[in-house]
Scaffold this motif. Structure first.
Motif, short mmCIF file in Angstrom:
data_model
loop_
_atom_site.label_atom_id
_atom_site.label_comp_id
_atom_site.label_asym_id
_atom_site.label_seq_id
_atom_site.Cartn_x
_atom_site.Cartn_y
_atom_site.Cartn_z
N LEU A 202 -56.31 -5.32 -58.35
CA LEU A 202 -57.41 -4.10 -58.13
C LEU A 202 -57.35 -3.79 -56.48
CD1 LEU A 202 -60.15 -4.23 -60.46
CD2 LEU A 202 -58.28 -2.62 -60.53
N ALA A 203 -57.37 -4.88 -55.76
CA ALA A 203 -57.59 -4.61 -54.26
C ALA A 203 -56.29 -5.34 -53.64
CB ALA A 203 -58.79 -5.31 -53.96
N ALA A 204 -55.98 -4.63 -52.53
CA ALA A 204 -54.79 -5.15 -51.99
C ALA A 204 -55.37 -6.38 -51.02
CB ALA A 204 -54.28 -4.20 -50.83
N PRO A 205 -54.58 -7.56 -51.05
CA PRO A 205 -54.62 -8.68 -50.20
C PRO A 205 -54.85 -8.52 -48.81
CG PRO A 205 -52.63 -8.81 -51.00
CD PRO A 205 -53.05 -7.78 -51.41
N PRO A 206 -55.61 -9.21 -48.05
CA PRO A 206 -55.73 -9.23 -46.60
C PRO A 206 -54.35 -9.31 -45.92
CG PRO A 206 -56.72 -11.36 -47.31
CD PRO A 206 -56.65 -10.35 -48.40
N LEU A 207 -54.04 -8.84 -44.77
CA LEU A 207 -52.85 -9.04 -44.13
C LEU A 207 -52.70 -10.43 -43.99
CD1 LEU A 207 -52.79 -6.16 -41.36
CD2 LEU A 207 -51.52 -6.23 -43.72
N GLY A 208 -51.50 -10.88 -44.32
CA GLY A 208 -51.18 -12.38 -44.33
C GLY A 208 -51.75 -13.18 -45.36
N GLY A 209 -52.40 -12.83 -46.28
CA GLY A 209 -52.99 -13.45 -47.33
C GLY A 209 -52.01 -13.48 -48.40
N ARG A 210 -52.07 -14.60 -49.19
CA ARG A 210 -50.96 -14.83 -50.45
C ARG A 210 -51.46 -14.75 -51.78
NH1 ARG A 210 -46.54 -17.42 -48.90
NH2 ARG A 210 -46.50 -18.71 -51.34
N ARG A 211 -52.80 -15.14 -51.88
CA ARG A 211 -53.47 -15.06 -53.22
C ARG A 211 -53.74 -13.43 -53.49
NH1 ARG A 211 -52.98 -18.76 -56.87
NH2 ARG A 211 -55.18 -18.50 -57.80
N GLY A 212 -53.37 -13.15 -54.94
CA GLY A 212 -53.55 -11.79 -55.37
C GLY A 212 -52.59 -10.70 -55.04
N ARG A 213 -51.48 -11.24 -53.85
CA ARG A 213 -50.43 -10.00 -53.60
C ARG A 213 -49.46 -9.77 -54.63
NH1 ARG A 213 -45.37 -10.06 -52.27
NH2 ARG A 213 -44.79 -8.43 -50.72
N GLY A 214 -49.33 -10.73 -55.48
CA GLY A 214 -48.25 -10.39 -56.58
C GLY A 214 -48.80 -9.54 -57.54
N LEU A 215 -49.89 -9.68 -58.26
CA LEU A 215 -50.65 -8.88 -59.03
C LEU A 215 -50.96 -7.64 -58.61
CD1 LEU A 215 -53.05 -11.56 -60.69
CD2 LEU A 215 -51.18 -10.44 -61.79
#
Length: 319
Positions: A272-285
């Motif tokens: 539902l929400a874009a991950p923070p820049l440089g973040g890894r968790r949640g990016r794929g979904l």
């Protein structure tokens, strides 16, 4: 009547429940905050029933910068997908120069919607719009039962033009467990059933491209589906069992891809929400949700007793 405010330039989401007594009263209650938002250089995204729209158009005038979205179109998907659509519409308006967005939704009787749908949508909208300058107004019939439900879902209610804090706001995870989504529909025998590990990612992408082409998606949408499924399978390899199962179907009007993994996911609001820049968790979904028409996730944590591990299903229709 004073209009609720959001500080211009802030990244604060204001999400309020709005009790209404019929279309005329609904339009009267909404006219103030929507007009105030437009005067501050905001956009308005309004999804209400036809009777309220007519009354509100009369109040706002024909030149008001309002995006009227038909409810049947906005709500033609599961609630988390709808929340993602709302988020994309807001991001588009902000990137087009809007200082903020006033969005209006309404509890209504539509096909394939029930109390669980509206509860999950309200909770999902808070996550999809978090961190953006948005005033979200959720209209509901002004009766004791519905007001009690709205108070459980919102931090504030808009009463006589002023925000009133809710004293019965409940934990979102409890509400999700009490309002589970339907389990994955049985789509019959899949066209593809393929366990995938790290070494098999390249072959998996070729299989997805083949099935997407056979399903009539066209080159661009086929490429999007390949990328989306690659993200989902990679999640299972990196964060799950290491060898998720990919299945695919042709349903006649869509191509469906699904990954299953015995390891349960831990994200209550996936994609539902874009991950923070440089973040890894949640990016794929999140990326898979952006690239496909519908993304649904079922986990043992979200739907206890009905789902084992994690099931992620994406749907794409031909252009």
């Amino acid at each position: 009547m004073s209009a609720p405010t959001v500080t211009p330039g802030s990244d604060r989401l204001v999400h309020r429940a709005v009790p209404c007594r019929g279309p005329e009263h609904q339009a009267e209650v909404l006219a103030g905050p929507v007009t105030g938002a437009l005067e501050r250089g905001w956009r308005a995204l309004v999804v209400v029933e036809a009777d309220c729209r007519r009354e509100l158009e009369r109040s706002l005038g024909p030149d008001a910068d309002v995006d009227w979205c038909p409810p049947e179109r906005m709500h033609s998907a599961p609630p988390f997908t709808v929340a993602g659509r709302w988020g994309r519409s807001v991001r588009d308006a902000l990137s087009d120069g809007a200082a903020g967005v006033c969005t209006v939704g309404q509890l209504m009787d539509l096909p394939d919607t029930d109390p669980a749908y509206w509860t999950r949508l309200d909770l999902a909208l808070t996550h999809a719009l978090d961190g953006m300058p948005v005033m979200m107004l959720c209209c509901f019939p002004d009766d004791d039962h519905t007001r009690a439900q709205a108070s459980e879902l919102h931090d504030e209610l808009l009463m006589d033009g002023a925000p009133v804090p809710s004293t019965t706001r409940r934990d979102e995870h409890e509400l999700l467990r009490e309002h589970p989504q339907p389990p994955p529909a049985d789509l019959g025998v899949p066209a593809v059933s393929l366990p995938v590990d790290l070494a098999g990612l390249g072959a998996m992408r070729r299989v997805v491209e083949r099935e997407a082409t056979l399903g009539g998606l066209g080159p661009g949408r086929a490429e999007d589906l390949v990328l989306a499924v690659n993200e989902l399978v990679s999640n299972g390899i990196e964060h799950g069992s290491g060898s998720p199962l990919l299945r695919m179907w042709h349903t006649g009007d869509a191509v469906v891809a699904e990954t299953t993994d015995p390891v349960a996911g831990r994200l209550a609001f996936p994609g539902l929400a874009a991950p923070p820049l440089g973040g890894r968790r949640g990016r794929g979904l999140w990326l898979a949700s952006e690239l496909t028409d519908v993304l649904q996730v079922w986990t043992a944590e979200d739907d206890p007793g009905r789902v084992r591990g994690t099931v992620v299903r994406v749907t794409m229709t031909p252009p």
